[in-house]
Motif scaffolding. Structure first.
Motif, PDB file in Angstrom:
ATOM      1  N   TYR A 434      -1.262  -4.788   4.942  1.00  0.00           N
ATOM      2  CA  TYR A 434      -1.351  -3.474   4.296  1.00  0.00           C
ATOM      3  C   TYR A 434      -2.522  -3.452   3.330  1.00  0.00           C
ATOM      4  O   TYR A 434      -3.016  -4.499   2.868  1.00  0.00           O
ATOM      5  CB  TYR A 434      -0.058  -3.181   3.541  1.00  0.00           C
ATOM      6  N   PRO A 435      -2.985  -2.247   2.973  1.00  0.00           N
ATOM      7  CA  PRO A 435      -4.041  -2.127   1.957  1.00  0.00           C
ATOM      8  C   PRO A 435      -3.574  -2.742   0.644  1.00  0.00           C
ATOM      9  O   PRO A 435      -2.410  -2.643   0.279  1.00  0.00           O
ATOM     10  CB  PRO A 435      -4.268  -0.605   1.822  1.00  0.00           C
ATOM     11  N   GLU A 436      -4.465  -3.372  -0.059  1.00  0.00           N
ATOM     12  CA  GLU A 436      -4.140  -4.063  -1.323  1.00  0.00           C
ATOM     13  C   GLU A 436      -4.161  -3.102  -2.492  1.00  0.00           C
ATOM     14  O   GLU A 436      -5.005  -2.210  -2.570  1.00  0.00           O
ATOM     15  CB  GLU A 436      -5.136  -5.211  -1.552  1.00  0.00           C
ATOM     16  N   GLU A 437      -3.208  -3.284  -3.413  1.00  0.00           N
ATOM     17  CA  GLU A 437      -3.167  -2.483  -4.634  1.00  0.00           C
ATOM     18  C   GLU A 437      -2.665  -3.391  -5.760  1.00  0.00           C
ATOM     19  O   GLU A 437      -1.930  -4.362  -5.530  1.00  0.00           O
ATOM     20  CB  GLU A 437      -2.243  -1.282  -4.480  1.00  0.00           C
ATOM     21  N   HIS A 438      -3.044  -3.100  -6.988  1.00  0.00           N
ATOM     22  CA  HIS A 438      -2.707  -3.949  -8.137  1.00  0.00           C
ATOM     23  C   HIS A 438      -1.833  -3.213  -9.138  1.00  0.00           C
ATOM     24  O   HIS A 438      -2.339  -2.436  -9.948  1.00  0.00           O
ATOM     25  CB  HIS A 438      -3.991  -4.430  -8.821  1.00  0.00           C
ATOM     26  N   PRO A 439      -0.500  -3.415  -9.104  1.00  0.00           N
ATOM     27  CA  PRO A 439       0.379  -2.813 -10.113  1.00  0.00           C
ATOM     28  C   PRO A 439       0.073  -3.401 -11.492  1.00  0.00           C
ATOM     29  O   PRO A 439      -0.480  -4.490 -11.614  1.00  0.00           O
ATOM     30  CB  PRO A 439       1.792  -3.220  -9.655  1.00  0.00           C
TER      31      PRO A 439
END
Length: 442
Positions: A434-439
């Motif tokens: 999946y596309p990477e995201e940074h919480p």
């Protein structure tokens, strides 16, 4: 391939079978000193504590159990310790071999130092190390008990053998009601026990690696280096902490000479790493020393050893991960090697699940007893870490609390290896990402 599809289940089942067999033997009238039938809960608790090499007891081992009962207990913690080392070592070899045949996976059981030698020869080597260590320590203890403490030869031999096997397997079960308190000033008793505890708790992969590469420490595996360094730090921390917090305590180190204080502090530091013996009254330690024991018992010893806890390697990986994050490094490194992402995830998983078990066990005991919280926390961590140290409340706990401790001992002993192996065996490569995201963190 399918024969090793569920090795963790085999290990867990083997421990259950050993516990069941031990319970059936201990419940017999011949197992109790006065010849009466043994209550089922007492037999089950003792069998679990012995097989899981924990050391928590609800009755005094030396007076409640007959010679036959004590022999059964000795055999149980010998099977539990040797079986754990063998299971951990051989399971790691099976996993590693399967990975070579299938895909590129890395095992947290960390047995690279063992190579891919014949499984039977590995088991024989484990057996040789176990029996040799126990024989040497038993001989030293027997001679000391006979000549310095005037025990009859029969009693000296039995006491030396029982405590040697218990020490190497990190069982912590003693035939004395005061554990080893009566020998608190006898270095020739305590030092062999400490050495057996450390050797048994360091982990067979480390012993094997050191044995093969004794002349070239720089070629030791990363697991060996992390375990040895972590063990040294923890032993030094425990030693310094006990001296600091107990030096003037009139109930523990206070009345002792300086030499005896150093000896007792060293023994306490070693014993807190899942050995379970004590030369100081645990119930009289300061709150600070209790807190230190929480940490040492929770960490435990080395992977694939007779010790329990979440393991030294797990904590070492997490410390390195924190250091790397603080420094802003993308890779977690140590001794010129980079730690794989899977090892980092597995270490976090083991820590979180271990913490969850301790928290859950604490809540159950708080609900079912009126014992002070600090004593409950001590008892729960001792059970999960298979340490066996106690503030003296084990035998007085109600049935639900004792059943909770039984489950914690089993989970703490069997759970770490089965969890580690399950994480490896269950790891698979996804066909997509999946596309990477940074919480936001913190």
């Amino acid at each position: 391939m399918k024969s090793i599809a569920h090795p963790p289940r085999v290990v867990a089942l083997a421990f259950l079978l050993a516990i069941a067999a031990g319970t059936l033997l201990l419940v017999l009238p011949i197992s109790q000193a006065d010849g009466r039938p043994v209550p089922w809960l007492t037999a089950v608790f003792t069998a679990v504590s012995a097989v899981c090499v924990t050391g928590l007891v609800v009755v005094d081992t030396g007076t409640y159990w007959s010679g036959f009962g004590q022999a059964v207990i000795l055999v149980l913690f010998q099977i539990g310790g040797f079986g754990m080392m063998t299971a951990a070592t051989l399971l790691g070899l099976m996993v590693n071999r399967s990975l070579r045949l299938r895909t590129r996976l890395i095992t947290q059981v960390e047995t690279r130092s063992l190579g891919m030698g014949d499984v039977t020869s590995v088991a024989r080597l484990v057996l040789a190390v176990t029996l040799a260590s126990e024989a040497i320590v038993a001989t030293l203890l027997t001679l000391r008990l006979r000549h310095a403490h005037d025990l009859p030869w029969g009693d000296a031999v039995w006491s030396g053998l029982f405590h040697a096997v218990s020490a190497f397997n990190n069982a912590g079960i003693s035939i004395h009601a005061d554990s080893l308190t009566r020998y608190a000033a006898d270095a020739l008793i305590l030092i062999p026990v400490m050495l057996a505890t450390v050797v048994g708790g360091i982990g067979f992969p480390v012993l094997h690696d050191v044995r093969r590469k004794a002349r070239s420490p720089h070629h030791w595996s990363l697991h060996t280096k992390l375990t040895l360094a972590g063990t040294a730090v923890l032993l030094a921390m425990g030693f310094a902490g006990v001296l600091l917090f107990e030096w003037t305590n009139p109930n523990t180190l206070g009345p002792m000479s300086a030499a005896d204080k150093l000896l007792s502090a060293a023994f306490a530091s070693v014993a807190a790493r899942t050995a379970g013996f004590n030369t100081l009254d645990i119930s009289l330690l300061t709150p600070e020393t209790w807190a230190l024991h929480y940490f040492l018992m929770f960490v435990g010893g080395g992977s694939a050893s007779t010790a329990g806890g979440v393991k030294v390697g797990t904590i070492a990986i997490l410390v390195l991960l924190v250091i790397a994050e603080i420094r802003g490094q993308s890779d977690c490194e140590a001794y010129g090697r980079r730690l794989g992402a899977s090892a980092q995830r597995q270490a976090i998983t083991v820590l979180v699940l271990g913490s969850a078990l301790v928290t859950l066990g604490t809540l159950v005991l708080l609900r079912t007893t009126d014992v002070p919280t600090d004593q409950i926390i001590f008892e729960v961590i001792a059970a999960f870490g298979t340490t066996g140290l106690s503030t003296g409340i084990t035998g007085d706990l109600p049935v639900p609390a004792q059943l909770t401790l039984i489950l914690l001992m089993y989970a703490g002993r069997v759970g770490t290896i089965t969890l580690a192996a399950s994480l490896v065996l269950g790891e698979r490569r996804m066909p997509f990402r999946y596309p990477e995201e940074h919480p936001i963190v913190g």
